[in-house]
Design an enzyme around this catalytic site. Structure first.
Site, mmCIF file in Angstrom:
data_model
loop_
_atom_site.group_PDB
_atom_site.id
_atom_site.type_symbol
_atom_site.label_atom_id
_atom_site.label_comp_id
_atom_site.label_asym_id
_atom_site.label_seq_id
_atom_site.Cartn_x
_atom_site.Cartn_y
_atom_site.Cartn_z
ATOM 1 N N SER A 233 -22.908 40.300 11.358
ATOM 2 C CA SER A 233 -24.316 40.339 10.992
ATOM 3 C C SER A 233 -24.561 41.397 9.914
ATOM 4 O O SER A 233 -23.963 41.329 8.839
ATOM 5 C CB SER A 233 -25.165 40.580 12.245
ATOM 6 O OG SER A 233 -26.524 40.348 11.992
ATOM 7 N N GLU A 359 -27.231 29.619 13.204
ATOM 8 C CA GLU A 359 -27.559 31.015 12.920
ATOM 9 C C GLU A 359 -29.060 31.308 12.996
ATOM 10 O O GLU A 359 -29.460 32.420 13.328
ATOM 11 C CB GLU A 359 -27.047 31.395 11.530
ATOM 12 C CG GLU A 359 -25.542 31.461 11.391
ATOM 13 C CD GLU A 359 -24.955 32.741 11.973
ATOM 14 O OE1 GLU A 359 -25.725 33.571 12.497
ATOM 15 O OE2 GLU A 359 -23.729 32.912 11.900
ATOM 16 N N HIS A 469 -26.670 32.830 16.491
ATOM 17 C CA HIS A 469 -26.221 34.064 15.871
ATOM 18 C C HIS A 469 -25.721 35.025 16.947
ATOM 19 O O HIS A 469 -26.341 35.183 17.991
ATOM 20 C CB HIS A 469 -27.389 34.703 15.114
ATOM 21 C CG HIS A 469 -27.051 35.963 14.405
ATOM 22 N ND1 HIS A 469 -26.257 36.001 13.276
ATOM 23 C CD2 HIS A 469 -27.388 37.257 14.649
ATOM 24 C CE1 HIS A 469 -26.127 37.245 12.859
ATOM 25 N NE2 HIS A 469 -26.803 38.030 13.681
#
Length: 547
Positions: A233, A359, A469
């Site tokens: 991330s 995501e 995610h």
């Protein structure tokens, strides 16, 4: 749900390991650096040296300044506990009413555990096989955590999982993790910050930690010429920006990169953060002095943090339009990272980069009040594409239609349509922040260096979120196949090592993805050819609307 339950068990077990008291031993490992002796701990076949300071505490007049290296170490240091985490922006995941309990459980787990934070936080941690001695020259993996550039901590990740797995594979590595400043403390942005040349402090913290690794990792048995930087991330985005700094000159600080859910994004000048800088100035009573930055350095910590906590977070309604993030400062970042990528100003090192299939779902829980196309158009125009014309917005919404069967979580038909626009928003956000930048990064780099890419479609059965995610963190810190690929890559500069399907390199002529799957067949090779036209258009709008 069996797979989800298994993954939740892995996470809970990992958290239990992190929070468990360290096993006591009569003989503890000691490493000498300069004239300093660092006392660590031994448990489960690994030595851990925790909370090692790598910079002067960024407090007092050093607040909002570039990190300063420490002088030579002298004396004894107790390296048996993590240091403070850097100041965290108070934020929680949006949990709207009506979510299935499995999804709520997942959100509660990935939101992490409470951590102690404070400004004196620039420390790092080293985990090594217990049998390794000084000068062993093992490969090194350096973990950079995520958290939207607003929160995150090295304390939340157990490097022992990685090192123990590397021992089992007979490819031992050394694990390093560092803290870096986040939110306003790490990414303050304004004209004043630009003039003082103190932008992107969190990235400078990372850079200094990497210099520490070059200088000292040999004392722990590591090889400074075999350093792989690895993150997820915001940590993965950070790695891509480290690769773009200095016109692509990495100064020998790392020789490979492993990136999970993050690539160079379209970001604008550091003055784009002026309104939030002014907000802090007003809330801390720093409006009268002519030098507001000096005043902010002297502001009481509690007042400054309370002001920071009052700004929108990545979990707020504006979501991906981050308040605190890296920006173009003319020094660390000479230009928009997407432009630098297109110019080929990227460190010429082998790298792995991948995304999760869905995501955007995690970040779309904050816009559940957006239920019509008109409301979606307003949202996108306000926060993501303020310079877009009506015709451009029409084109974007045509490429990302309202048809829920084409939204994210992908390949779930009419399921998971939490609101009429949820799957559509999730598709746009996921491609805008993650998928499109990854593809651009690969398309502009894969002919000049060795690259591999993956797509994780695991946990697809998680209601509403799908392969969300951060779900691939469970794979790598849970000792899954991504762990093995990371270790092989750090050791051989190639993620393949005889087991599992062969992972082909990514090229523009053959953009192949290792696709991780649920079920009896754990992986397959697919092509990175989905939503091509839509992502190209998103990239065009991104370049015209830098954050």
């Amino acid at each position: 749900m069996v797979f989800l339950q298994a993954l939740l068990f892995i996470i809970c077990a990992a958290i239990a390991i992190i929070l468990a008291p360290t096993t006591k031993h009569t003989t503890r490992p000691i490493v000498t650096i300069d004239k300093g002796k660092f006392l660590g701990t031994t448990a489960g076949g690994v030595n851990k040296f925790l909370g090692i300071p790598f910079a002067k505490p960024p407090v007092g007049d050093l607040r909002f300044r570039l990190p300063k290296a420490l002088g030579p170490y002298v004396g004894k240091y107790n390296a048996t506990a993590f240091g403070l985490s850097c100041p965290q922006q108070a934020a929680t995941f949006a949990v709207p009413d009506g979510l299935p309990h499995e999804t709520v459980d997942y959100l509660s787990i990935i939101s992490g555990t409470p951590i102690l934070d404070g400004e004196d936080c620039l420390t790092l941690n080293v985990v090594a096989p217990s049998h390794v001695k000084r000068g062993s020259k093992l490969p090194v993996v350096v973990w950079i955590y995520g958290g939207g550039f607003e929160f995150g901590s090295s304390t939340l990740y157990d490097g022992g999982v990685i090192v123990n797995r590397s021992i089992a594979l007979r490819e031992p590595v050394i694990y390093v993790s560092m803290n870096y400043r986040v939110s306003a403390f790490g990414f303050l942005a304004s004209q004043e910050v630009k003039d003082a040349k103190v932008g992107n402090l969190g990235l400078w913290d990372q850079r200094l930690a990497l210099r520490w690794v070059q200088k000292y990792i040999h004392a722990f048995g590591g090889d400074p010429s075999k350093v792989t930087i690895w993150g997820e991330s915001a940590g993965s985005i950070s790695i891509s920006l480290q690769m773009l700094a200095n016109g692509g000159n990495n100064e020998g600080l790392f020789h490979a990169a492993f990136m999970q859910s993050g690539a160079p994004m379209s970001i604008g000048d550091i003055t784009h953060g002026q309104q939030y800088y002014d907000f802090l100035v007003e809330r801390t009573g720093c409006t009268s002095p002519s030098d507001t930055l000096t005043c902010l350095r002297a502001a009481p910590y509690e007042e400054l943090k309370a002001a920071m906590d009052s700004t929108p977070s990545v979990n707020s309604y504006q979501s991906a339009a981050l308040v605190w993030q890296p920006r173009v400062d003319g020094i660390f970042l000479a230009d928009n990272p997407l432009e630098l990528t297109r110019q080929g100003k990227v460190a010429k090192i082998p790298f792995v980069i991948g995304d999760c299939d869905d995501e955007g779902t995690l970040f779309s829980l904050s816009q559940t009040n957006v239920t019509t196309e008109a409301e979606l158009r307003t949202y996108l125009s306000e926060f993501l594409f303020p310079n877009a014309t009506d015709a451009q917005m029409d084109r974007l919404l045509t490429l990302y239609p309202q048809d829920v069967t084409r939204g994210s979580p992908y390949d779930t038909g009419t399921q998971n349509a939490f609101t009429p626009e949820f799957k559509r928003i999730a598709s746009i956000l996921g491609d805008f922040v993650f998928q499109a930048p990854r593809r651009i990064f690969l398309n502009n780099s894969s002919e000049k260096q060795n690259t591999w890419s993956y797509l994780s479609k695991r946990l697809k059965s998680l209601p509403i979120l799908g392969s969300a995610h951060a779900s691939d963190i469970l794979n790598i810190y849970g000792g899954g196949d991504l762990t093995d690929y990371l270790i092989h890559f750090a050791t051989n500069l190639d993620p393949n090592c005889g087991s599992g399907p062969h992972w082909p390199q990514y090229t523009t002529s053959s953009p192949q993805l290792l696709t991780l799957l649920d079920g009896a067949v754990p992986a397959d090779i697919t092509l990175d050819t989905y939503r091509v036209e839509a992502m190209k258009y998103l990239t065009k709008l991104s370049l015209a609307n830098p954050q």
